[in-house]
Motif scaffolding. Structure first.
Motif, mmCIF file in Angstrom:
data_model
loop_
_atom_site.group_PDB
_atom_site.id
_atom_site.type_symbol
_atom_site.label_atom_id
_atom_site.label_comp_id
_atom_site.label_asym_id
_atom_site.label_seq_id
_atom_site.Cartn_x
_atom_site.Cartn_y
_atom_site.Cartn_z
ATOM 1 N N UNK A 168 0.835 -1.100 -0.137
ATOM 2 C CA UNK A 168 0.042 -0.037 -0.121
ATOM 3 C C UNK A 168 0.958 1.162 0.106
ATOM 4 N N UNK A 169 0.616 2.436 -0.683
ATOM 5 C CA UNK A 169 1.282 3.681 -0.407
ATOM 6 C C UNK A 169 1.002 4.246 0.346
ATOM 7 N N UNK A 170 2.185 4.517 1.267
ATOM 8 C CA UNK A 170 1.800 5.067 2.495
ATOM 9 C C UNK A 170 2.256 6.764 2.625
ATOM 10 N N UNK A 171 2.458 7.116 1.588
ATOM 11 C CA UNK A 171 3.133 8.674 1.608
ATOM 12 C C UNK A 171 1.933 9.729 1.123
ATOM 13 N N UNK A 172 2.531 10.688 1.028
ATOM 14 C CA UNK A 172 1.670 12.064 0.538
ATOM 15 C C UNK A 172 1.494 12.371 -0.641
ATOM 16 N N UNK A 173 2.945 11.853 -1.586
ATOM 17 C CA UNK A 173 3.252 12.726 -2.891
ATOM 18 C C UNK A 173 3.530 11.447 -3.769
ATOM 19 N N UNK A 174 2.294 10.811 -4.188
ATOM 20 C CA UNK A 174 2.379 9.671 -5.227
ATOM 21 C C UNK A 174 2.732 10.136 -6.460
ATOM 22 N N UNK A 175 2.501 11.259 -7.087
ATOM 23 C CA UNK A 175 2.742 11.656 -8.328
ATOM 24 C C UNK A 175 4.389 12.099 -8.316
ATOM 25 N N UNK A 176 4.857 12.807 -7.275
ATOM 26 C CA UNK A 176 6.192 12.978 -7.101
ATOM 27 C C UNK A 176 7.000 11.627 -7.262
ATOM 28 N N UNK A 177 6.681 10.831 -6.348
ATOM 29 C CA UNK A 177 7.236 9.593 -6.306
ATOM 30 C C UNK A 177 7.270 9.010 -7.741
ATOM 31 N N UNK A 178 6.271 9.076 -8.527
ATOM 32 C CA UNK A 178 6.327 8.592 -9.691
ATOM 33 C C UNK A 178 7.412 9.043 -10.680
ATOM 34 N N UNK A 179 7.778 10.510 -10.601
ATOM 35 C CA UNK A 179 8.630 11.142 -11.329
ATOM 36 C C UNK A 179 10.049 10.730 -10.787
ATOM 37 N N UNK A 180 10.204 10.503 -9.440
ATOM 38 C CA UNK A 180 11.530 10.149 -8.914
ATOM 39 C C UNK A 180 11.895 8.862 -9.490
ATOM 40 N N UNK A 181 10.786 7.797 -9.505
ATOM 41 C CA UNK A 181 10.937 6.507 -9.927
ATOM 42 C C UNK A 181 11.519 6.434 -11.359
ATOM 43 N N UNK A 182 10.708 7.215 -12.316
ATOM 44 C CA UNK A 182 11.182 7.160 -13.861
ATOM 45 C C UNK A 182 12.423 7.811 -13.995
ATOM 46 N N UNK A 183 12.992 8.841 -13.044
ATOM 47 C CA UNK A 183 14.202 9.323 -13.041
ATOM 48 C C UNK A 183 15.175 8.362 -12.693
ATOM 49 N N UNK A 184 15.030 7.538 -11.867
ATOM 50 C CA UNK A 184 15.902 6.438 -11.276
ATOM 51 C C UNK A 184 16.313 5.440 -12.132
ATOM 52 N N UNK A 185 15.030 5.115 -12.826
ATOM 53 C CA UNK A 185 15.141 3.939 -13.619
ATOM 54 C C UNK A 185 15.872 4.466 -14.942
ATOM 55 N N UNK A 186 15.893 5.588 -15.690
ATOM 56 C CA UNK A 186 16.624 6.098 -16.682
ATOM 57 C C UNK A 186 18.112 6.266 -16.006
ATOM 58 N N UNK A 187 18.265 6.735 -14.893
ATOM 59 C CA UNK A 187 19.858 6.851 -14.512
ATOM 60 C C UNK A 187 20.619 5.679 -14.361
ATOM 61 N N UNK A 188 19.758 4.607 -13.996
ATOM 62 C CA UNK A 188 20.265 3.169 -13.620
ATOM 63 C C UNK A 188 20.562 2.685 -14.967
ATOM 64 N N UNK A 189 19.693 2.457 -15.845
ATOM 65 C CA UNK A 189 19.867 1.989 -17.227
ATOM 66 C C UNK A 189 20.870 2.709 -17.953
ATOM 67 N N UNK A 190 21.179 4.108 -17.861
ATOM 68 C CA UNK A 190 21.792 4.845 -18.744
ATOM 69 C C UNK A 190 23.318 4.923 -18.069
ATOM 70 N N UNK A 191 23.551 4.423 -17.036
ATOM 71 C CA UNK A 191 24.926 4.342 -16.228
ATOM 72 C C UNK A 191 25.044 5.446 -15.676
ATOM 73 N N UNK A 192 24.287 6.378 -15.099
ATOM 74 C CA UNK A 192 24.402 7.811 -14.761
ATOM 75 C C UNK A 192 24.562 7.610 -13.403
ATOM 76 N N UNK A 193 24.027 6.551 -12.662
ATOM 77 C CA UNK A 193 24.063 6.332 -11.139
ATOM 78 C C UNK A 193 24.213 4.921 -10.943
#
Length: 309
Positions: A97-122
């Motif tokens: 269950x999503x327990x936080x207050x900012x689901x939309x912001x978390x979705x943006x963070x998750x998308x950026x993280x996936x790209x950063x990992x796949x593109x070897x930025x992080x």
């Protein structure tokens, strides 16, 4: 904590952070301030909560802060307190269950993280750590903390790389590089939730003596971080001074004689005594020193003269 939870007017997710703060309370957020360092010997870690160790906290103006040594330690306070705000307030996905207050912001963070990992930025060169984070469902938390550390200048003075932060695991070392090297990471910082400057009042260590610079100076490693400070209070009784930046500073003096340094000549500023005893010093040149409120400061220093306050 004050910094992360201070409202950011006009931002997309941070104009009113009360929902995040209330979620932290509802979810039982606990910050453990522990002695020593993270070496597995402190039994208080079993209490449950987000640990932050004594040896992970720099004090502005202290020896470690001024010299910016990274010998076996770093300033982890921004990361660990962020984890507390993120896990218990903003919210992470992939839980039952999503327990936080900012689901939309978390979705943006998750998308950026996936790209950063796949593109070897992080996560560069750390496959075992990434595998561990994947099992813990901690990928987005650790990615955002890495971006935050570079955003607030915590890796700028590190000599281990000219281009990378977080011990070489992140492609951007300083704020300007995030925009060019990790655009989605930069977008997370752009008027979303996190202030472009540090909102807390930094109490400069009583041991400090000399000129504490809020203005970036490549010859002073600590200013990679100090350039994002806005308000400072000098402590102790040493004759210490402050060099302003352009963030409309609030500067409070200590028990000794203190000077605040400005960039231009005295004729380019107005000086106005306030009813509360403070003094407003306003730069009439745009995009330079801004409007500074000084308290218990004996002198203002300009390029042509010093003025008693």
């Amino acid at each position: 904590m004050t910094h992360y939870l201070t409202d950011y007017p006009g931002s997309e997710y941070g104009s009113d952070k009360s929902a995040v703060a209330n979620k932290m309370a509802d979810n039982g957020a606990i910050l453990l301030l522990l002695n020593g360092q993270d070496d597995g010997t402190n039994p208080a870690t079993n209490l449950g909560g987000q640990p932050l160790y004594q040896n992970e906290i720099q004090v502005e103006g202290g020896n470690w802060y001024i010299n910016q040594t990274y010998d076996g330690h770093r300033d982890a306070s921004f990361e660990e307190i962020l984890h507390l705000v993120y896990d218990y307030g903003i919210g992470v996905d992939q839980n039952p269950e999503f327990m936080g207050a900012l689901a939309d912001y978390q979705a943006e963070i998750s998308s950026a993280q996936i790209v950063a990992l796949n593109d070897k930025l992080w996560g560069i060169g750390s496959p075992d750590w990434i595998a561990e984070l994947t099992l813990e469902n901690s990928l987005t938390q650790e990615y955002l903390a890495t971006v935050i550390d570079s955003y607030y200048g915590l890796w700028g003075a590190w000599s281990g790389s000219d281009t990378h932060g977080m011990w070489g695991g992140y492609v951007a070392k300083i704020r300007a590089e995030i925009s060019s090297e990790d655009p989605l990471g930069a977008k997370l910082m752009d008027n979303k939730f996190f202030h472009p400057y540090l909102t807390y009042d930094a109490r400069i260590d009583a041991s400090f003596e000399g000129d504490f610079s809020l203005k970036f100076n490549a010859n002073l490693g600590y200013t990679h971080h100090a350039q994002y400070l806005k308000d400072v209070t000098l402590t102790g009784d040493n004759n210490s001074n402050v060099i302003v930046n352009g963030f409309d500073n609030r500067i409070t003096g200590n028990a000794a004689t203190n000077i605040v340094f400005f960039s231009g000549s005295s004729a380019q500023y107005t000086i106005e005594k306030q009813s509360d005893g403070s003094t407003l010093i306003s730069d009439m040149v745009d995009n330079r020193d801004g409007v500074c409120r000084v308290i218990h400061i004996e002198q203002a220093a300009f390029s042509d003269t010093n003025i008693d306050l």
